[in-house]
Design a protein around this motif. Structure first.
Motif, PDB file in Angstrom:
ATOM      1  N   UNK A  84      39.298  32.112  32.454  1.00 54.13           N
ATOM      2  CA  UNK A  84      38.358  32.311  33.542  1.00 54.13           C
ATOM      3  C   UNK A  84      37.569  33.600  33.516  1.00 54.13           C
ATOM      4  N   UNK A  85      37.452  34.233  32.351  1.00 56.21           N
ATOM      5  CA  UNK A  85      36.788  35.537  32.301  1.00 56.21           C
ATOM      6  C   UNK A  85      36.175  35.792  30.935  1.00 56.21           C
ATOM      7  N   UNK A  86      35.371  36.864  30.883  1.00 51.45           N
ATOM      8  CA  UNK A  86      34.893  37.433  29.622  1.00 51.45           C
ATOM      9  C   UNK A  86      35.431  38.859  29.520  1.00 51.45           C
ATOM     10  N   UNK A 147      31.313  27.042  37.944  1.00 54.21           N
ATOM     11  CA  UNK A 147      30.648  26.083  37.070  1.00 54.21           C
ATOM     12  C   UNK A 147      31.017  26.277  35.605  1.00 54.21           C
ATOM     13  N   UNK A 148      31.388  27.507  35.253  1.00 52.77           N
ATOM     14  CA  UNK A 148      31.620  27.813  33.835  1.00 52.77           C
ATOM     15  C   UNK A 148      33.018  28.360  33.546  1.00 52.77           C
ATOM     16  N   UNK A 184      23.007  39.258  24.335  1.00 54.73           N
ATOM     17  CA  UNK A 184      24.337  38.693  24.558  1.00 54.73           C
ATOM     18  C   UNK A 184      24.333  37.797  25.794  1.00 54.73           C
ATOM     19  N   UNK A 185      24.936  36.612  25.667  1.00 57.94           N
ATOM     20  CA  UNK A 185      24.924  35.618  26.726  1.00 57.94           C
ATOM     21  C   UNK A 185      25.989  35.918  27.781  1.00 57.94           C
ATOM     22  N   UNK A 186      25.588  35.807  29.054  1.00 59.85           N
ATOM     23  CA  UNK A 186      26.522  35.904  30.164  1.00 59.85           C
ATOM     24  C   UNK A 186      26.272  34.733  31.109  1.00 59.85           C
ATOM     25  N   UNK A 187      27.158  34.545  32.083  1.00 61.83           N
ATOM     26  CA  UNK A 187      27.094  33.375  32.956  1.00 61.83           C
ATOM     27  C   UNK A 187      26.631  33.707  34.370  1.00 61.83           C
ATOM     28  N   UNK A 188      26.490  34.993  34.671  1.00 57.58           N
ATOM     29  CA  UNK A 188      25.886  35.465  35.909  1.00 57.58           C
ATOM     30  C   UNK A 188      24.998  36.641  35.541  1.00 57.58           C
TER      31      UNK A 188
END
Length: 326
Positions: A84-86, A147-148, A184-188
């Motif tokens: 559930x994290x990066x 969602x991710x 770099x891709x993030x989700x928020x």
């Protein structure tokens, strides 16, 4: 990096009232957390704590060093799980070897970013290399939105180029600042950058007014707006500011890490190395790790055993109340 506390607290993090009439900087002091063992390194943790649990989606800030590895033994974090994290690794000095169950084998060095996405489940190890004499850096976590949060495993490496603004050299490792944008891709929506400020200099940075911001001081004394921050302190600023003014009050260069993001409006529960939405999410993740299920995969190339999960408390995990945002 793992959270290796033997009795990790359950933390519920989420949005609270924000949008104060005037910008206010809250100062959060660190607490020392040993990473285990008689010669283990100690980190200074500023997030989460009772006064605040989130800055945007940033939910965990560990700051360590400079440590002489001849005295501390350096970093040797055995394979451990995440959900559930990066995780974000950023170094000021030294070198760390990363291995994960995606098959990634990479190094992180000063001025370089390693970002690993745990999603539904990943495991990894982190070990300082034999050539490292002084180890110094930060380890950060980002909560994934609902969602991710069960997304697939991923690993990204990025080396940002420095950007000069006023009296500061800036390396943007996530998001956008000073005309530079990280790929770099993030989700928020997020911001992450290292700033090195000239002695006795002031730098005004245009920032996103929709973001909350946190400033972690590594060295020097920094005035953030009208608030003075000492080394290892975290200054937190709520939404509504479109200019961030930083003044180095020191006669030597100062170094800070600037973090930001839009308020994270979801409730999350953190325990050990897991982020979920409920007590049962944590129970399920811990059981999957303990039985060595395929959920987390395996780390190849690490010389040693993996970390066991701590025991769960003999009660339903009780999350903390949400803090009030500035």
């Amino acid at each position: 990096m793992s959270n290796v506390e033997t009795n990790p607290a359950a933390v519920r993090c989420g949005a609270a009232a924000h949008g104060a009439a005037a910008p206010q900087v809250d100062v959060l002091p660190p607490r020392d957390v040993p990473l285990g063992g008689p010669r283990a390194m100690t980190v200074r943790r500023t997030l989460p704590q009772r006064a605040r649990t989130l800055i945007g989606a940033w939910c965990f800030i560990d700051h360590y060093g400079p440590d002489d590895v001849a005295d501390t033994g350096g970093m040797d974090v055995a394979p451990h799980p995440h959900t559930g994290l990066q995780t974000v690794s950023w170094l000021f000095s030294g070198e760390i070897e990363h291995r994960d169950s995606l098959g990634s084998h990479a190094f992180v060095r000063p001025g370089e970013l390693n970002l690993m996405t745990g999603g539904y489940g990943i495991s990894h190890s982190e070990v300082s290399t034999a050539g490292t004499t002084i180890l110094h850096g930060v380890q950060l976590w980002v909560a994934l939105p609902e969602q991710h949060r069960n997304t697939h495993r991923d690993f990204q490496h990025h080396v940002p180029n420095p950007v000069r603004v006023g009296g500061a050299d800036i390396r943007v490792f996530l998001g956008s600042l000073a005309g530079d944008t990280s790929p770099v891709r993030t989700f928020t929506p997020l911001l992450g950058a290292e700033l090195v400020l000239d002695p006795r200099s002031t730098t005004a940075l245009p920032v996103d007014a929709a973001f909350e911001h946190g400033l972690l001081v590594d060295q020097g004394e920094i005035r953030m707006g009208g608030t003075l921050l000492a080394p290892a302190e975290l200054g937190c600023l709520g939404t509504g500011s479109d200019i961030l003014t930083l003044t180095n009050e020191s006669d030597t260069p100062a170094r800070v890490v600037l973090l930001g993001g839009t308020p994270f409006e979801e409730q999350i529960v953190m325990w050990w190395n897991f982020i979920g939405r409920s007590h049962q999410d944590i129970v399920d993740a811990r059981e999957a790790w303990e039985i060595a299920s395929d959920r987390f995969g395996s780390v190849e190339g690490y010389d040693g055993h993996r970390l066991p999960a701590p025991a769960l408390p003999h009660a339903t995990l009780t999350p903390r109340k949400n803090p009030t945002r500035p």
